[in-house]
Write a protein that holds these residues in place. Sequence first.
Motif, PDB file in Angstrom:
ATOM      1  N   GLY A  92      19.007   9.520   4.450  1.00 21.10           N
ATOM      2  CA  GLY A  92      17.628  10.008   4.419  1.00 21.10           C
ATOM      3  C   GLY A  92      16.652   8.919   4.822  1.00 21.10           C
ATOM      4  N   THR A  93      15.386   9.258   4.755  1.00 17.76           N
ATOM      5  CA  THR A  93      14.325   8.329   5.152  1.00 17.76           C
ATOM      6  C   THR A  93      14.394   7.028   4.344  1.00 17.76           C
ATOM      7  OG1 THR A  93      12.959  10.276   5.525  1.00 17.76           O
ATOM      8  CG2 THR A  93      11.836   8.153   5.521  1.00 17.76           C
ATOM      9  N   THR A  94      14.572   7.177   3.039  1.00 17.62           N
ATOM     10  CA  THR A  94      14.614   6.012   2.155  1.00 17.62           C
ATOM     11  C   THR A  94      15.700   5.031   2.607  1.00 17.62           C
ATOM     12  OG1 THR A  94      13.913   7.449   0.357  1.00 17.62           O
ATOM     13  CG2 THR A  94      14.871   5.332  -0.272  1.00 17.62           C
ATOM     14  N   HIS A  95      16.870   5.559   2.893  1.00 24.40           N
ATOM     15  CA  HIS A  95      17.982   4.732   3.364  1.00 24.40           C
ATOM     16  C   HIS A  95      17.611   4.027   4.680  1.00 24.40           C
ATOM     17  CE1 HIS A  95      22.477   4.856   4.908  1.00 24.40           C
ATOM     18  NE2 HIS A  95      21.996   3.635   4.872  1.00 24.40           N
ATOM     19  N   HIS A 122       5.990   5.923  -1.553  1.00 23.84           N
ATOM     20  CA  HIS A 122       6.547   4.734  -2.213  1.00 23.84           C
ATOM     21  C   HIS A 122       7.772   4.177  -1.480  1.00 23.84           C
ATOM     22  CE1 HIS A 122       4.590   6.183  -6.223  1.00 23.84           C
ATOM     23  NE2 HIS A 122       3.713   5.673  -5.372  1.00 23.84           N
ATOM     24  N   SER A 123       8.527   5.058  -0.843  1.00 29.42           N
ATOM     25  CA  SER A 123       9.731   4.559  -0.168  1.00 29.42           C
ATOM     26  C   SER A 123       9.393   3.772   1.097  1.00 29.42           C
ATOM     27  CB  SER A 123      10.700   5.698   0.142  1.00 29.42           C
ATOM     28  OG  SER A 123      10.188   6.503   1.167  1.00 29.42           O
ATOM     29  N   ASN A 124       8.126   3.808   1.525  1.00 28.24           N
ATOM     30  CA  ASN A 124       7.718   2.940   2.636  1.00 28.24           C
ATOM     31  C   ASN A 124       6.761   1.843   2.142  1.00 28.24           C
ATOM     32  OD1 ASN A 124       7.860   2.083   5.306  1.00 28.24           O
ATOM     33  ND2 ASN A 124       6.186   3.417   5.987  1.00 28.24           N
ATOM     34  N   VAL A 168       4.298   2.610   9.171  1.00 31.18           N
ATOM     35  CA  VAL A 168       3.286   3.633   8.903  1.00 31.18           C
ATOM     36  C   VAL A 168       3.924   5.016   9.050  1.00 31.18           C
ATOM     37  CG1 VAL A 168       2.520   3.593  11.319  1.00 31.18           C
ATOM     38  CG2 VAL A 168       0.961   4.430   9.582  1.00 31.18           C
ATOM     39  N   ASN A 169       3.426   5.965   8.254  1.00 28.06           N
ATOM     40  CA  ASN A 169       3.998   7.303   8.425  1.00 28.06           C
ATOM     41  C   ASN A 169       3.304   8.058   9.557  1.00 28.06           C
ATOM     42  OD1 ASN A 169       1.702   8.447   7.091  1.00 28.06           O
ATOM     43  ND2 ASN A 169       2.719   8.245   5.114  1.00 28.06           N
ATOM     44  N   HIS A 170       4.075   8.942  10.153  1.00 29.14           N
ATOM     45  CA  HIS A 170       3.564   9.743  11.266  1.00 29.14           C
ATOM     46  C   HIS A 170       2.593  10.785  10.695  1.00 29.14           C
ATOM     47  CE1 HIS A 170       4.886  11.580  15.398  1.00 29.14           C
ATOM     48  NE2 HIS A 170       3.593  11.605  15.247  1.00 29.14           N
ATOM     49  N   ILE A 197       8.170   3.820  12.229  1.00 30.19           N
ATOM     50  CA  ILE A 197       7.442   5.042  11.893  1.00 30.19           C
ATOM     51  C   ILE A 197       8.275   5.839  10.886  1.00 30.19           C
ATOM     52  CG2 ILE A 197       6.446   7.211  12.767  1.00 30.19           C
ATOM     53  CD1 ILE A 197       5.000   4.672  13.799  1.00 30.19           C
ATOM     54  N   ASP A 198       7.640   6.172   9.768  1.00 29.75           N
ATOM     55  CA  ASP A 198       8.257   7.046   8.777  1.00 29.75           C
ATOM     56  C   ASP A 198       7.926   8.475   9.190  1.00 29.75           C
ATOM     57  OD1 ASP A 198       8.667   8.755   6.663  1.00 29.75           O
ATOM     58  OD2 ASP A 198       7.758   7.455   5.145  1.00 29.75           O
ATOM     59  N   GLY A 199       8.925   9.133   9.748  1.00 37.16           N
ATOM     60  CA  GLY A 199       8.704  10.475  10.300  1.00 37.16           C
ATOM     61  C   GLY A 199       9.102  11.601   9.362  1.00 37.16           C
ATOM     62  N   ALA A 200       9.295  11.288   8.076  1.00 38.52           N
ATOM     63  CA  ALA A 200       9.813  12.295   7.129  1.00 38.52           C
ATOM     64  C   ALA A 200       8.996  13.585   7.136  1.00 38.52           C
ATOM     65  CB  ALA A 200       9.868  11.720   5.717  1.00 38.52           C
ATOM     66  N   GLN A 201       7.657  13.456   7.200  1.00 40.11           N
ATOM     67  CA  GLN A 201       6.812  14.652   7.163  1.00 40.11           C
ATOM     68  C   GLN A 201       6.509  15.192   8.547  1.00 40.11           C
ATOM     69  OE1 GLN A 201       5.858  16.459   4.600  1.00 40.11           O
ATOM     70  NE2 GLN A 201       6.775  15.085   3.097  1.00 40.11           N
ATOM     71  N   ALA A 202       6.851  14.436   9.576  1.00 37.30           N
ATOM     72  CA  ALA A 202       6.518  14.883  10.931  1.00 37.30           C
ATOM     73  C   ALA A 202       7.582  15.829  11.478  1.00 37.30           C
ATOM     74  CB  ALA A 202       6.359  13.678  11.853  1.00 37.30           C
ATOM     75  N   GLY A 222      16.930  14.829   6.760  1.00 33.26           N
ATOM     76  CA  GLY A 222      17.333  16.165   7.193  1.00 33.26           C
ATOM     77  C   GLY A 222      16.797  17.274   6.307  1.00 33.26           C
ATOM     78  N   HIS A 223      16.674  16.985   5.010  1.00 34.19           N
ATOM     79  CA  HIS A 223      16.401  18.075   4.062  1.00 34.19           C
ATOM     80  C   HIS A 223      14.991  18.643   4.168  1.00 34.19           C
ATOM     81  CE1 HIS A 223      13.992  15.839   0.995  1.00 34.19           C
ATOM     82  NE2 HIS A 223      14.628  14.803   1.496  1.00 34.19           N
ATOM     83  N   LYS A 224      14.067  17.923   4.822  1.00 34.62           N
ATOM     84  CA  LYS A 224      12.716  18.463   4.985  1.00 34.62           C
ATOM     85  C   LYS A 224      12.588  19.267   6.272  1.00 34.62           C
ATOM     86  CE  LYS A 224      10.613  14.945   2.117  1.00 34.62           C
ATOM     87  NZ  LYS A 224       9.840  13.707   1.993  1.00 34.62           N
ATOM     88  N   MET A 225      13.659  19.292   7.085  1.00 42.01           N
ATOM     89  CA  MET A 225      13.642  20.025   8.358  1.00 42.01           C
ATOM     90  C   MET A 225      14.779  21.054   8.403  1.00 42.01           C
ATOM     91  SD  MET A 225      14.923  16.916  10.911  1.00 42.01           S
ATOM     92  CE  MET A 225      14.544  17.838  12.372  1.00 42.01           C
TER      93      MET A 225
END
Length: 404
Positions: A92-95, A122-124, A168-170, A197-202, A222-225
């Motif tokens: 995941g993103t955190t990893h 927090h994970s970024n 930075v997050n997207h 780029i933290d793309g978790a929400q993008a 993957g789990h947010k998409m």
Amino acid sequence: MLDIQKIRADFPILSEKVNGKPLIYFDNGATSQKPQVVIDAEAKYYQEINANIHRGVHTLSQLATDAYEISRVKLQHHINAKFSHEVLFTSGTTHGINLVANGFASILKPGDEILVSSLEHHSNIVPWQMLCEKTGAVLKVIPINEEGELIISEYESLLSEKTKIVTVNHISNALGVINPVKEMIAKAHAVGAAVLIDGAQAVPHLKPDVQDLDCDFYAFSGHKMCGPTGTGILYGKEEWLNKLPPYQGGGEMIKEVTFEKTTYADLPHKFEAGTPNIAGGIVLGTAVDYLNEVGFGNIQLQEKKLLEHATKRLLEIEGLRIYGNAKNKASVVSFNIDGIHPYDIGSIVDKLGIAVRTGHHCAQPIMNFFCIPGTIRASFSFYNTKEEIDAMVEAVKKAKIMLS
Ligand SMILES: *Cc1c(COP(=O)(O)O)cnc(C)c1O
């Protein structure tokens, strides 16, 4: 135009009841629901081709390895990476962020600077603080304005030849603000800094083009998409992945092991120690196929309508404030009602079958900026409807009367 009822039928959980009421799921920012094709693909893997990958010569192992590598190439094309070995499977993103932060420990010197934004999850934030402790590097923070937008002039004045990495997050998970990452990447490169780029929400809302963005790293889950939990991707430019040391030692990531010296495998295997989430990695490819079939253009149109409708309807409620009114925003509404704790509203609407998130959304610095304990966050997906939003607005009105 999307046939929303047809789309909704793809997601079995959307016809479930919660607390005796039809589920209205507005916690997509925390995790998305899964379509039947994804659920089926996970079962099919275990029923038909389960075997360890990259190890055996036997047929099943070959089938599993092929499916896993086909999925990697699918993700490569999805994000437009130049090479498939720039696409690492993660949990995941955190990893992914921790992998990069850990690698930079061998690059940074005391006094070097890391720039994060005020909008980060927090994970970024935490992995970079840990890196600062380890190396003597200094964490600098890009501020936001009242609308929740990063202040680019402040960003420019923070950048210097001391800056080694900007992260930075997207899209912000707490406020839904879309950050001007392409412009920020170019400015960072001008001083020689790398950019993650933290793309978790993008990734649930758009198809990132890592070559066009020119980012050095792009991490997502993957789990947010629409994919399985415990899956994710870290994209890294080849030259960076070659420069960074491996994150974990173990099987699969080596070329040769003796007790005197071990040499590491080539990319991507150098960063993929141990048996991965094979089923998850394969099924993440299925999720990406599904999203592309729905079409990101359609997804964005539907989500824009939902955002506009929710913003307009919620603002009808007296004393309601929306945080983050950026011009560029994803389908997230973060709000509070004067004098009422977000948790109390969240609990009442939950009794009515409506799932929203309450709290600090793993982004306490943003809450501190607005001097609030948290917000109520409704995050919409393309499978949500205006009728569901109307039901939420009625539930919030009801909660307000009960609590004031
Ligand atoms: C969810 C999220 C993360 C963390 O993702 P995990 O799947 O928990 O690793 C990081 N950044 C942002 C912006 C997020 O929304």
